[in-house]
Design an enzyme around this catalytic site. Structure first.
Site, PDB file in Angstrom:
ATOM      1  N   TYR A   1      -4.383 -18.011  -1.500  1.00  0.00           N
ATOM      2  CA  TYR A   1      -3.537 -18.039  -2.696  1.00  0.00           C
ATOM      3  C   TYR A   1      -4.249 -18.721  -3.865  1.00  0.00           C
ATOM      4  O   TYR A   1      -4.061 -18.343  -5.017  1.00  0.00           O
ATOM      5  CB  TYR A   1      -2.169 -18.689  -2.404  1.00  0.00           C
ATOM      6  CG  TYR A   1      -1.205 -17.646  -1.874  1.00  0.00           C
ATOM      7  CD1 TYR A   1      -0.550 -16.775  -2.741  1.00  0.00           C
ATOM      8  CD2 TYR A   1      -1.002 -17.481  -0.517  1.00  0.00           C
ATOM      9  CE1 TYR A   1       0.288 -15.783  -2.271  1.00  0.00           C
ATOM     10  CE2 TYR A   1      -0.160 -16.485  -0.032  1.00  0.00           C
ATOM     11  CZ  TYR A   1       0.482 -15.640  -0.920  1.00  0.00           C
ATOM     12  OH  TYR A   1       1.304 -14.650  -0.457  1.00  0.00           O
TER      13      TYR A   1
ATOM     14  N   ASP B   1       2.888 -11.651 -10.043  1.00  0.00           N
ATOM     15  CA  ASP B   1       2.281 -12.095 -11.302  1.00  0.00           C
ATOM     16  C   ASP B   1       3.344 -12.052 -12.393  1.00  0.00           C
ATOM     17  O   ASP B   1       4.452 -11.565 -12.185  1.00  0.00           O
ATOM     18  CB  ASP B   1       1.082 -11.197 -11.670  1.00  0.00           C
ATOM     19  CG  ASP B   1       1.475  -9.748 -11.952  1.00  0.00           C
ATOM     20  OD1 ASP B   1       2.350  -9.516 -12.817  1.00  0.00           O
ATOM     21  OD2 ASP B   1       0.914  -8.830 -11.316  1.00  0.00           O
TER      22      ASP B   1
ATOM     23  N   HIS C   1      10.024 -10.451  -5.305  1.00  0.00           N
ATOM     24  CA  HIS C   1       9.215 -11.179  -4.328  1.00  0.00           C
ATOM     25  C   HIS C   1       8.761 -12.544  -4.831  1.00  0.00           C
ATOM     26  O   HIS C   1       7.775 -13.091  -4.343  1.00  0.00           O
ATOM     27  CB  HIS C   1       8.015 -10.318  -3.908  1.00  0.00           C
ATOM     28  CG  HIS C   1       8.414  -9.084  -3.148  1.00  0.00           C
ATOM     29  ND1 HIS C   1       7.585  -7.999  -2.968  1.00  0.00           N
ATOM     30  CD2 HIS C   1       9.576  -8.764  -2.518  1.00  0.00           C
ATOM     31  CE1 HIS C   1       8.230  -7.065  -2.261  1.00  0.00           C
ATOM     32  NE2 HIS C   1       9.434  -7.508  -1.995  1.00  0.00           N
TER      33      HIS C   1
ATOM     34  N   CYS D   1       8.954 -25.819  -0.786  1.00  0.00           N
ATOM     35  CA  CYS D   1       8.813 -26.432   0.541  1.00  0.00           C
ATOM     36  C   CYS D   1       9.078 -25.383   1.612  1.00  0.00           C
ATOM     37  O   CYS D   1      10.126 -24.734   1.604  1.00  0.00           O
ATOM     38  CB  CYS D   1       9.779 -27.602   0.669  1.00  0.00           C
ATOM     39  SG  CYS D   1       9.708 -28.333   2.307  1.00  0.00           S
TER      40      CYS D   1
HETATM   41  P1  NAD Z   1       0.996  -1.351  -2.492  1.00  0.00           P
HETATM   42  O1  NAD Z   1      -0.350  -1.976  -2.471  1.00  0.00           O
HETATM   43  O2  NAD Z   1       1.673  -1.025  -1.224  1.00  0.00           O
HETATM   44  O3  NAD Z   1       0.943   0.008  -3.350  1.00  0.00           O
HETATM   45  C1  NAD Z   1       0.316   0.064  -4.581  1.00  0.00           C
HETATM   46  C2  NAD Z   1       0.519   1.444  -5.157  1.00  0.00           C
HETATM   47  O4  NAD Z   1      -0.065   1.448  -6.450  1.00  0.00           O
HETATM   48  C3  NAD Z   1      -0.149   2.564  -4.342  1.00  0.00           C
HETATM   49  O5  NAD Z   1       0.774   3.615  -4.171  1.00  0.00           O
HETATM   50  C4  NAD Z   1      -1.333   2.990  -5.203  1.00  0.00           C
HETATM   51  O6  NAD Z   1      -1.610   4.373  -5.117  1.00  0.00           O
HETATM   52  C5  NAD Z   1      -0.825   2.646  -6.601  1.00  0.00           C
HETATM   53  N1  NAD Z   1      -1.858   2.361  -7.599  1.00  0.00           N
HETATM   54  C6  NAD Z   1      -3.006   1.678  -7.451  1.00  0.00           C
HETATM   55  N2  NAD Z   1      -3.640   1.575  -8.635  1.00  0.00           N
HETATM   56  C7  NAD Z   1      -2.851   2.206  -9.545  1.00  0.00           C
HETATM   57  C8  NAD Z   1      -2.940   2.425 -10.945  1.00  0.00           C
HETATM   58  N3  NAD Z   1      -3.976   1.975 -11.666  1.00  0.00           N
HETATM   59  N4  NAD Z   1      -1.945   3.104 -11.556  1.00  0.00           N
HETATM   60  C9  NAD Z   1      -0.885   3.591 -10.839  1.00  0.00           C
HETATM   61  N5  NAD Z   1      -0.746   3.406  -9.529  1.00  0.00           N
HETATM   62  C10 NAD Z   1      -1.708   2.714  -8.883  1.00  0.00           C
HETATM   63  O7  NAD Z   1       1.854  -2.334  -3.401  1.00  0.00           O
HETATM   64  P2  NAD Z   1       3.409  -2.546  -3.497  1.00  0.00           P
HETATM   65  O8  NAD Z   1       4.110  -1.232  -3.383  1.00  0.00           O
HETATM   66  O9  NAD Z   1       3.622  -3.396  -4.697  1.00  0.00           O
HETATM   67  O10 NAD Z   1       3.813  -3.429  -2.205  1.00  0.00           O
HETATM   68  C11 NAD Z   1       2.987  -4.345  -1.532  1.00  0.00           C
HETATM   69  C12 NAD Z   1       3.280  -5.829  -1.756  1.00  0.00           C
HETATM   70  O11 NAD Z   1       2.157  -6.325  -2.420  1.00  0.00           O
HETATM   71  C13 NAD Z   1       4.438  -6.231  -2.606  1.00  0.00           C
HETATM   72  O12 NAD Z   1       5.238  -7.060  -1.847  1.00  0.00           O
HETATM   73  C14 NAD Z   1       3.839  -7.076  -3.738  1.00  0.00           C
HETATM   74  O13 NAD Z   1       4.575  -8.280  -3.909  1.00  0.00           O
HETATM   75  C15 NAD Z   1       2.470  -7.430  -3.244  1.00  0.00           C
HETATM   76  N6  NAD Z   1       1.367  -7.525  -4.212  1.00  0.00           N
HETATM   77  C16 NAD Z   1       1.590  -7.950  -5.485  1.00  0.00           C
HETATM   78  C17 NAD Z   1       0.530  -8.026  -6.376  1.00  0.00           C
HETATM   79  C18 NAD Z   1       0.793  -8.519  -7.775  1.00  0.00           C
HETATM   80  O14 NAD Z   1       1.668  -9.337  -7.960  1.00  0.00           O
HETATM   81  N7  NAD Z   1       0.069  -8.037  -8.789  1.00  0.00           N
HETATM   82  C19 NAD Z   1      -0.752  -7.656  -5.981  1.00  0.00           C
HETATM   83  C20 NAD Z   1      -0.944  -7.242  -4.666  1.00  0.00           C
HETATM   84  C21 NAD Z   1       0.134  -7.172  -3.793  1.00  0.00           C
END
Ligand code: NAD
Length: 236
Positions: free
Chosen positions: A67, A100, A115, A123
């Site tokens: 993290y 974010d 999320h 905690c």
């Molecule tokens: P995921 O990784 O499962 O899916 C991401 C999706 O985004 C995919 O379908 C992919 O094809 C698409 N994608 C990738 N780049 C793209 C772009 N430039 N434009 C359009 N689409 C694009 O992510 P999710 O569905 O958010 O779920 C996974 C978990 O990951 C969530 O719980 C989330 O909280 C967490 N997460 C959050 C962050 C963040 O806060 N930025 C980053 C990574 C993971």
């Protein structure tokens, strides 16, 4: 009509548009999705295992180090054109799975974080203690000053329940939507992904923007990167 024109038409005729975003919205801001190959030191770890209560129980220091890495990356990240186009539409309620705050950095105020957010610790023992974190200088593993439990990011890990209030606000927003604009989510993470089915069952049109879509529920499916497509949909 092209698919973009079709989606623009749907959006312009909608009285209530709700945005539903995932990691793909932020990927062009340099934030890796969990499905992307992780880089550097972290390439050999599976994010799904680190972002879980079991991962934290196994090796809390490792999870906090991961993290800290993510927090430093986020500290330098800027909103991209998709965040900006969404934020400019003050009538849109944003439901995001992202931890974010790039939508807020772009100026959005109406954001429901399903999320949680990565700029807070809480905690893990559940005493209710919370503390803001400096993303530029994230803390190492430490104990709760109130109860002595371990502190952890105030985000929802795989297998954990969503915060009740945020979830009920998201459900209400989706039930009232004419169109759900889904951006950059695989639709694989539940219960969040269930919001798309709920929107459809409540009569909303579904517009999906995704680079590699896996979701089958869409009235209009736009395949491509969010920063290129979303501004074309929302510019007035
Ligand atoms: P995921 O990784 O499962 O899916 C991401 C999706 O985004 C995919 O379908 C992919 O094809 C698409 N994608 C990738 N780049 C793209 C772009 N430039 N434009 C359009 N689409 C694009 O992510 P999710 O569905 O958010 O779920 C996974 C978990 O990951 C969530 O719980 C989330 O909280 C967490 N997460 C959050 C962050 C963040 O806060 N930025 C980053 C990574 C993971």
């Amino acid at each position: 009509m092209t698919d973009i024109e079709l989606a623009r038409d749907l959006l312009s005729r909608s009285r209530r548009v709700v945005g539903f975003s995932g990691a793909g919205l932020s990927s062009e801001s340099g934030i890796a999705t969990f499905r992307d190959r992780q880089t550097g030191l972290w390439a050999r770890y599976d994010p799904h295992e680190l972002a879980s209560p079991a991962g934290f129980a196994r090796d809390p220091g490792l999870v906090i180090d991961w993290y800290s890495h993510r927090r430093r990356v986020l500290d330098g990240a800027l909103p991209n054109d998709a965040h900006r186009a969404l934020a400019e539409r003050v009538d849109i309620t944003h439901i995001t799975q992202n931890v974010d705050r790039l939508l807020e950095k772009a100026g959005a105020t109406n954001v429901l974080h399903l999320h949680g957010t990565i700029d807070l610790d809480r905690c893990h023992a559940g005493c209710g203690y919370r503390e803001a974190v400096d993303l530029a200088d994230p803390p190492e593993l430490r104990t709760c000053p109130r109860c002595g439990g371990l502190l952890r990011p105030a985000v929802v890990w795989f297998g954990e329940p969503l915060p009740d209030r945020v979830w009920s606000d998201a459900v209400a927003a989706v039930k009232g939507a004419d169109t759900l604009l889904v951006v950059g989510t695989s639709g694989a993470v539940y219960p969040a992904a269930g919001l798309v089915d709920l929107a459809r069952a409540s009569g909303a049109a579904i517009v999906v923007v995704d680079a590699e879509p896996r979701m089958s529920t869409a009235d209009v499916m736009l395949v491509g990167k969010a920063a290129g497509i979303v501004p074309q949909l929302l510019d007035q």
